[in-house]
Write an enzyme that holds these catalytic residues in place. Structure first.
Site: not given
Ligand SMILES: *[C@@H]1O[C@H](CO)[C@@H](O)[C@H](O)[C@H]1NC(C)=O
Ligand SMILES: *[C@@H]1O[C@H](CO)[C@@H](O)[C@H](O)[C@H]1NC(C)=O
Ligand SMILES: *[C@@H]1O[C@H](CO)[C@@H](O)[C@H](O)[C@H]1NC(C)=O
Ligand SMILES: *[C@@H]1O[C@H](CO)[C@@H](O)[C@H](O)[C@H]1NC(C)=O
Ligand SMILES: *[C@@H]1O[C@H](CO)[C@@H](O)[C@H](O)[C@H]1NC(C)=O
Ligand SMILES: *[C@@H]1O[C@H](CO)[C@@H](O)[C@H](O)[C@H]1NC(C)=O
Ligand SMILES: *[C@@H]1O[C@H](CO)[C@@H](O)[C@H](O)[C@H]1NC(C)=O
Ligand SMILES: *[C@@H]1O[C@H](CO)[C@@H](O)[C@H](O)[C@H]1NC(C)=O
Ligand SMILES: *[C@@H]1O[C@H](CO)[C@@H](O)[C@H](O)[C@H]1NC(C)=O
Ligand SMILES: *[C@@H]1O[C@H](CO)[C@@H](O)[C@H](O)[C@H]1NC(C)=O
Length: 499
Positions: A118, A265
């Site tokens: 991220e 995820e």
């Protein structure tokens, strides 16, 4: 959808390439765990649950080594701390690949490198070096002729899509335009997937009641609560699919197509603090089981029905050492002793197919090695187990570990003997599981795939040498077992090295 900052520090990796194999559900393995099992036990737990794909947040040498010859596909991770150096220096990138990828292939099937975690939302200042880092790593792979085997991508949070609903109008945050444009170009040129972290848990809990919980949990929606995109009139049966579709439409808005999305995820915590009432076992069990059936159904979201939504569940173990709220430590699906936190079932072949009629007896992770060896000796000797399948060259020989061989032998004994009072104990080194431990061509006794051939030699009540556990008699009917015992002792000596 915002992951806690704490997570970002550790969880740095991910990815997969969706077209290489069929549809799959894999697991993230975070390691902020106070009692993290030994690498060989982690692999045993993966095997016992028929997990075929994992993502690591780094490139841990012990785990990568233990995964060799396991048949499990692995995504390794460049940590956020490492991204900067790799983006600035091709030689740093080359060293990274030479240290963390090249030595393990092909026995450990590394299929992708996930660059950072991220990055665009957690360390936006690093955005300018993200794609250069991906490029530098790719050049190193090309130099080693590995670029066709190992793909490079970079997992991003849903937060780079500020307004994900309705999916058809979703776009990336325009201030990231230039980085995302370069990244999509890179993914397109290298046939890699876009890695997305998509959490309906956060979409729901931060949605101020806009969305029904049934929508977040893949449960059927009542007619009045249907979620429809007003532009396309597509019905979204789950928030998960809507999130994936929002990312497809965002890619489309940049004029790119044909880049598959891998969800690196997603998940649901099973325990939370007093301000986290939605983190319950029931919700986590519902979310993950429904997720698995939805993904393994093989169809994509409404705008891309032919592209499977391959997904990594967050996560294998509870990371009790993670900072943050209670939920942060409780996303795991399996305790470190190998027991499921809640049952995960599936209709698909790639993960933990549970046969409710079947119970299997396997080695308990973390067991004392001497006791395991004694148990294995006993099972293949006095226990009358046909241990041929765990001999070198036979289907259940690899992974060549004491745990794997003991699991096979314990289970065979248990399947044959439990109706006559045989137990799954072996001095406390055995444990019952409802997941079929079979893998690849290795069919465990009692598996729906195995033929329960009753070819046991009849050696009931045979005398047993107290030291070896092998039958002491030399009458012809014992010969096969005696030679097996000898073979087992031979390779068990090798196995006694510390893993
Ligand atoms: C390694 O992974 C790739 C991609 O999933 C797959 O095509 C290949 O068969 C795997 N190789 C082995 C030896 O398992
Ligand atoms: C877009 O990204 C910029 C830079 O990271 C950030 O400051 C801004 O808040 C984001 N906009 C939205 C709507 O999320
Ligand atoms: C985004 O960046 C690309 C490439 O630099 C450019 O062609 C395009 O016009 C930009 N789009 C927006 C909306 O700024
Ligand atoms: C990408 O896919 C194209 C078309 O299938 C193929 O020609 C090319 O060799 C592939 N490149 C890589 C790096 O996989
Ligand atoms: C995508 O293509 C359309 C039509 O050619 C163009 O108007 C638009 O600016 C392009 N968008 C980007 C982000 O390049
Ligand atoms: C897969 O799931 C989608 C969405 O729920 C559904 O429309 C489709 O019929 C399912 N396909 C199969 C083969 O079950
Ligand atoms: C495994 O660990 C969990 C959590 O600590 C515990 O509740 C469970 O009883 C343990 N199971 C076994 C078989 O030891
Ligand atoms: C479960 O086991 C039973 C008996 O061994 C077998 O008949 C059945 O096909 C199995 N079901 C699945 C889903 O494997
Ligand atoms: C059982 O056999 C089927 C078909 O041969 C295969 O797809 C599946 O993976 C096997 N399951 C196990 C647990 O070995
Ligand atoms: C079971 O026995 C049959 C006939 O004796 C044999 O053909 C078959 O290969 C055996 N299957 C297994 C799994 O041992």
């Amino acid at each position: 959808m915002v992951r806690c900052l704490g997570r970002v520090l550790l969880m740095l990796f991910l990815t997969i390439l969706p077209f290489a194999r069929g549809t799959f559900v894999g697991f993230n393995i975070g390691t902020q765990v106070s009692s993290l099992p030994a690498a060989s036990d982690i692999v045993l737990i993966l095997k016992n649950n028929q997990i075929s794909h994992v993502r690591l947040y780094d490139a841990d040498a012990h785990i990568l080594k233990a995964l060799s010859n396991s048949g499990i596909d692995v995504v390794v991770g460049v940590t956020n701390e490492e991204v900067l150096g790799i983006g600035q220096s091709p030689s740093t990138a080359a060293s990274w690949v030479n240290k963390n990828v090249v030595p393990y292939l092909p026995s450990t099937n590394i299929t992708a490198i996930a660059v950072g975690s991220e990055v665009l939302t957690t360390i936006p200042n690093a955005a300018p070096i993200l794609v250069p880092a991906m490029n530098n790593l790719n050049k190193a792979l090309v130099a080693s002729n590995l670029n066709f085997l190992v793909k490079i991508s970079s997992p991003q949070s849903m937060d780079i899509i500020p307004r994900p609903f309705p999916p058809s109008t979703a776009t990336f945050n325009s201030s990231l335009n230039s980085t995302i444009y370069q990244m999509l170009q890179f993914l397109k040129n290298t046939n890699s997937s876009f890695m997305l972290n998509a959490y309906p848990y956060y979409g729901y809990t931060q949605g101020n009641g806009i969305f029904p919980i049934d929508y977040a949990l893949f449960r059927p929606l009542t007619p009045v609560k249907q979620i429809v995109d007003p532009n396309t009139l597509s019905h979204y049966k789950s928030m998960f699919e809507a999130m994936v579709d929002a990312a497809y439409y965002s890619i489309d808005s940049m004029n790119f197509s044909g880049i598959p999305i891998t969800v690196t995820e997603t998940g649901w915590p099973w325990l939370g603090g007093t301000t986290e009432p939605d983190a319950t076992v029931e919700n986590a069990e519902t979310f993950n089981n429904n997720l698995i059936s939805r993904v393994l159904n093989g169809s994509g979201p409404p705008s891309q029905v032919n592209v499977p939504m391959n997904t990594y569940i967050y996560e294998l173990f509870n990371e009790d050492e993670r900072p943050g709220p209670v939920s942060e430590k409780n996303w795991g699906v399996i305790f470190t002793n190998g027991t499921a936190v809640y049952p995960l079932s599936s209709t698909g072949a790639s993960l933990g197919a549970t046969n409710s009629s079947g119970q299997f007896c396997i080695a308990k992770p973390g067991s004392d090695q001497d006791k395991l060896q004694a148990g294995l000796n006993w099972a293949c000797g006095q226990g009358q187990v046909n241990c041929a399948a765990i001999q070198s060259g036979q289907p259940c020989y690899t992974p060549n570990t004491l745990e794997n061989h003991a699991s096979y032998a314990y289970n065979d004994y248990y399947q044959r003997m439990h109706s006559a009072g045989g137990t799954c104990d072996f001095q406390g080194t055995a444990i019952i599981t409802t997941s079929d431990p079979s893998y690849g061509t290795c069919a465990f006794t009692g598996s729906s795939n195995a033929t329960m051939n009753s070819t046991l030699p009849s050696i009931a009540n045979s005398p047993v040498s107290p030291q070896s556990g092998c039958p002491a008699s030399t009458s012809t009917s014992y010969l096969r077992i005696l030679s097996l015992c000898a073979t087992l002792f031979g390779f068990l000596t090798l196995l006694r090295r510390p893993f």
